[in-house]
Design a protein around this motif. Structure first.
Motif, PDB file in Angstrom:
ATOM      1  N   HIS A  57       0.836  -1.202   0.000  1.00  0.00           N
ATOM      2  CA  HIS A  57       0.000   0.000   0.000  1.00  0.00           C
ATOM      3  C   HIS A  57       0.871   1.252   0.000  1.00  0.00           C
ATOM      4  N   PRO A  58       0.885   2.008  -1.112  1.00  0.00           N
ATOM      5  CA  PRO A  58       1.669   3.242  -1.140  1.00  0.00           C
ATOM      6  C   PRO A  58       1.015   4.334  -0.300  1.00  0.00           C
ATOM      7  N   GLY A  59       1.832   5.213   0.257  1.00  0.00           N
ATOM      8  CA  GLY A  59       1.309   6.360   0.983  1.00  0.00           C
ATOM      9  C   GLY A  59       0.647   7.331   0.020  1.00  0.00           C
ATOM     10  N   GLU A  60      -0.538   7.793   0.365  1.00  0.00           N
ATOM     11  CA  GLU A  60      -1.237   8.794  -0.445  1.00  0.00           C
ATOM     12  C   GLU A  60      -0.755  10.185  -0.048  1.00  0.00           C
ATOM     13  N   TYR A  61      -0.534  11.057  -1.037  1.00  0.00           N
ATOM     14  CA  TYR A  61      -0.032  12.399  -0.777  1.00  0.00           C
ATOM     15  C   TYR A  61      -1.150  13.262  -0.214  1.00  0.00           C
ATOM     16  N   ARG A  62      -0.973  13.736   1.029  1.00  0.00           N
ATOM     17  CA  ARG A  62      -1.996  14.539   1.702  1.00  0.00           C
ATOM     18  C   ARG A  62      -1.322  15.695   2.450  1.00  0.00           C
ATOM     19  N   PHE A 117       4.191  -2.926   8.972  1.00  0.00           N
ATOM     20  CA  PHE A 117       5.513  -2.946   8.315  1.00  0.00           C
ATOM     21  C   PHE A 117       5.547  -1.775   7.338  1.00  0.00           C
ATOM     22  N   TYR A 118       6.214  -0.682   7.737  1.00  0.00           N
ATOM     23  CA  TYR A 118       6.241   0.528   6.903  1.00  0.00           C
ATOM     24  C   TYR A 118       7.683   0.958   6.644  1.00  0.00           C
ATOM     25  N   ILE A 119       8.000   1.119   5.355  1.00  0.00           N
ATOM     26  CA  ILE A 119       9.353   1.525   4.968  1.00  0.00           C
ATOM     27  C   ILE A 119       9.405   3.047   4.886  1.00  0.00           C
ATOM     28  N   VAL A 120      10.216   3.640   5.748  1.00  0.00           N
ATOM     29  CA  VAL A 120      10.314   5.095   5.863  1.00  0.00           C
ATOM     30  C   VAL A 120      11.287   5.657   4.838  1.00  0.00           C
ATOM     31  N   ARG A 121      12.433   5.000   4.712  1.00  0.00           N
ATOM     32  CA  ARG A 121      13.473   5.442   3.777  1.00  0.00           C
ATOM     33  C   ARG A 121      14.096   4.233   3.098  1.00  0.00           C
ATOM     34  N   GLY A 122      14.633   4.458   1.897  1.00  0.00           N
ATOM     35  CA  GLY A 122      15.396   3.421   1.210  1.00  0.00           C
ATOM     36  C   GLY A 122      14.517   2.391   0.526  1.00  0.00           C
ATOM     37  N   GLU A 123      15.120   1.258   0.212  1.00  0.00           N
ATOM     38  CA  GLU A 123      14.401   0.155  -0.452  1.00  0.00           C
ATOM     39  C   GLU A 123      14.806  -1.154   0.191  1.00  0.00           C
ATOM     40  N   LEU A 124      13.814  -1.990   0.443  1.00  0.00           N
ATOM     41  CA  LEU A 124      14.050  -3.281   1.071  1.00  0.00           C
ATOM     42  C   LEU A 124      13.589  -4.415   0.175  1.00  0.00           C
ATOM     43  N   LYS A 125      14.280  -5.535   0.271  1.00  0.00           N
ATOM     44  CA  LYS A 125      13.781  -6.776  -0.314  1.00  0.00           C
ATOM     45  C   LYS A 125      13.111  -7.527   0.824  1.00  0.00           C
ATOM     46  N   VAL A 126      11.786  -7.706   0.701  1.00  0.00           N
ATOM     47  CA  VAL A 126      10.974  -8.307   1.771  1.00  0.00           C
ATOM     48  C   VAL A 126      10.490  -9.663   1.295  1.00  0.00           C
ATOM     49  N   ASN A 127      10.992 -10.716   1.911  1.00  0.00           N
ATOM     50  CA  ASN A 127      10.665 -12.081   1.474  1.00  0.00           C
ATOM     51  C   ASN A 127      10.803 -12.224  -0.041  1.00  0.00           C
ATOM     52  N   GLY A 128      11.894 -11.635  -0.555  1.00  0.00           N
ATOM     53  CA  GLY A 128      12.230 -11.766  -1.980  1.00  0.00           C
ATOM     54  C   GLY A 128      11.630 -10.714  -2.882  1.00  0.00           C
ATOM     55  N   ARG A 164       8.069   4.748   1.622  1.00  0.00           N
ATOM     56  CA  ARG A 164       6.694   5.261   1.643  1.00  0.00           C
ATOM     57  C   ARG A 164       5.685   4.200   1.218  1.00  0.00           C
ATOM     58  N   ASN A 165       5.976   2.945   1.527  1.00  0.00           N
ATOM     59  CA  ASN A 165       5.040   1.850   1.275  1.00  0.00           C
ATOM     60  C   ASN A 165       4.830   1.042   2.544  1.00  0.00           C
ATOM     61  N   LEU A 166       3.566   0.626   2.757  1.00  0.00           N
ATOM     62  CA  LEU A 166       3.198  -0.241   3.861  1.00  0.00           C
ATOM     63  C   LEU A 166       2.929  -1.634   3.289  1.00  0.00           C
ATOM     64  N   VAL A 167       3.541  -2.635   3.876  1.00  0.00           N
ATOM     65  CA  VAL A 167       3.387  -4.009   3.393  1.00  0.00           C
ATOM     66  C   VAL A 167       2.359  -4.729   4.264  1.00  0.00           C
ATOM     67  N   GLU A 168       1.321  -5.246   3.613  1.00  0.00           N
ATOM     68  CA  GLU A 168       0.294  -6.039   4.308  1.00  0.00           C
ATOM     69  C   GLU A 168       0.580  -7.516   4.059  1.00  0.00           C
ATOM     70  N   PHE A 169       0.561  -8.304   5.127  1.00  0.00           N
ATOM     71  CA  PHE A 169       0.894  -9.722   5.026  1.00  0.00           C
ATOM     72  C   PHE A 169      -0.350 -10.595   5.144  1.00  0.00           C
ATOM     73  N   GLU A 170      -0.233 -11.793   4.596  1.00  0.00           N
ATOM     74  CA  GLU A 170      -1.294 -12.785   4.760  1.00  0.00           C
ATOM     75  C   GLU A 170      -1.412 -13.155   6.237  1.00  0.00           C
ATOM     76  N   SER A 171      -2.598 -13.602   6.640  1.00  0.00           N
ATOM     77  CA  SER A 171      -2.758 -14.041   8.033  1.00  0.00           C
ATOM     78  C   SER A 171      -2.038 -15.369   8.233  1.00  0.00           C
ATOM     79  N   GLY A 172      -1.738 -15.665   9.475  1.00  0.00           N
ATOM     80  CA  GLY A 172      -0.968 -16.866   9.801  1.00  0.00           C
ATOM     81  C   GLY A 172       0.462 -16.490  10.162  1.00  0.00           C
ATOM     82  N   GLU A 173       1.215 -17.484  10.596  1.00  0.00           N
ATOM     83  CA  GLU A 173       2.610 -17.230  10.979  1.00  0.00           C
ATOM     84  C   GLU A 173       3.401 -16.707   9.787  1.00  0.00           C
TER      85      GLU A 173
END
Length: 284
Positions: A8-13, A202-213, A219-228
């Motif tokens: 989910h990208p941050g919306e400009y407000r 899980f929100y990335i404030v700066r830079g770029e991450l590889k998240v589970n590949g 400025r993106n929030l990562v939403e995960f599937e339910s479960g472990e």
């Protein structure tokens, strides 16, 4: 399995001259229970002189705020008598509970001299049984917050709530909550297992991450599937991440303006109580 459900990208407000992005709430994402709202202000450079942050006196009830100061400063004043100026790397934690009035503005020094500013505010819901708890405020400077390193010093973790790697968080949480601010140098990596019972913020404030590949920029929030969830995070560039997890309340939520309650009736009561001076007086 990446276990990533959606990004989910941050919306400009923008708020006055304050650059602001918000990934939640949006039409696509109302909340990640009990994480309910995020504003990411900046990065920007203020001239000298300037008006600073525009958040003058306003009320809250039924929720909590966690405020991350990366650059610049923030002066907190509230109707319970708390007052502080927190600088870069510091964090503020406020429980509004039954109700208080507060302001969040820049210090007179920042307004006079200007400088870089980047501040994030996250709202946490409170469970129904704690909606009317007593207000609380704690502001800590960077050096007052416990931290530890991983991956030979490439990953620095500020532990805010809960425990990780044997390090207890700086703040006493109102409900079971784990949260960290994580500074990752390019090439740095860490792993963390999140229990199936918990929702992940899980929100990335700066830079770029590889998240589970999967590559995810700032400025993106990562939403995960339910479960472990088995998190594996590697920085493609120097990065800052806010990572939290907690069990969802699974309760009805009605949010209106600065109030977050369980029913419309409770919202109306909050406005009435505020008008009747039950949130304390503003003497600043």
């Amino acid at each position: 399995m990446s276990q990533i459900k959606k990004i989910h990208p941050g919306e400009y407000r923008p708020i006055a001259d304050l650059i602001t992005y918000s990934p939640m709430p949006t039409r696509q994402l109302q909340q990640i229970d009990p994480f309910i709202f995020l504003n990411h202000h900046g990065f920007q450079t203020y001239p000298a002189p300037n008006n600073g942050l525009p958040f003058g006196p306003h009320p809250h009830r039924g929720m909590e705020t966690v405020t991350f100061i990366l650059e610049g400063d923030i002066m907190h004043l509230d109707s319970s008598g708390h007052e502080s100026v927190i600088g870069p790397g510091g964090v503020q934690y406020m429980t509004a509970g039954s109700g208080l009035i507060h302001s969040e503005v820049s210090s007179s020094e920042f307004k006079k001299n200007g400088g870089d500013l980047e501040i994030l505010q996250l709202w946490l819901n409170l469970p129904a049984k704690l909606k009317m708890t007593d207000p609380l405020y704690v502001g800590l400077q960077k050096e007052e917050i416990p931290s530890f390193t991983l991956d030979e010093g490439k990953v620095t973790v500020q532990q805010l709530f809960g425990e990780w790697n044997g390090v207890k968080g700086a703040f006493k949480e109102s409900f079971p909550l784990t949260m960290s601010t994580i500074y990752i140098k390019e090439g740095g990596t860490f792993k963390k297992q999140i229990p199936a019972s918990d929702n992940i913020f899980f929100y990335i404030v700066r830079g770029e991450l590889k998240v589970n590949g999967q590559s995810v920029p700032f400025r993106n929030l990562v939403e995960f599937e339910s479960g472990e969830v088995d998190l594996e995070v590697t920085a493609s560039s120097d990065a800052i991440l806010i990572l939290g997890h907690a069990q969802p309340f699974n309760e009805p939520m009605v949010a209106q303006g600065p109030f977050v309650m369980n029913t419309e009736e409770e919202i109306h009561q909050a406005y009435e109580d505020y008008r009747n001076g039950k949130f304390g007086s503003w003497n600043h």
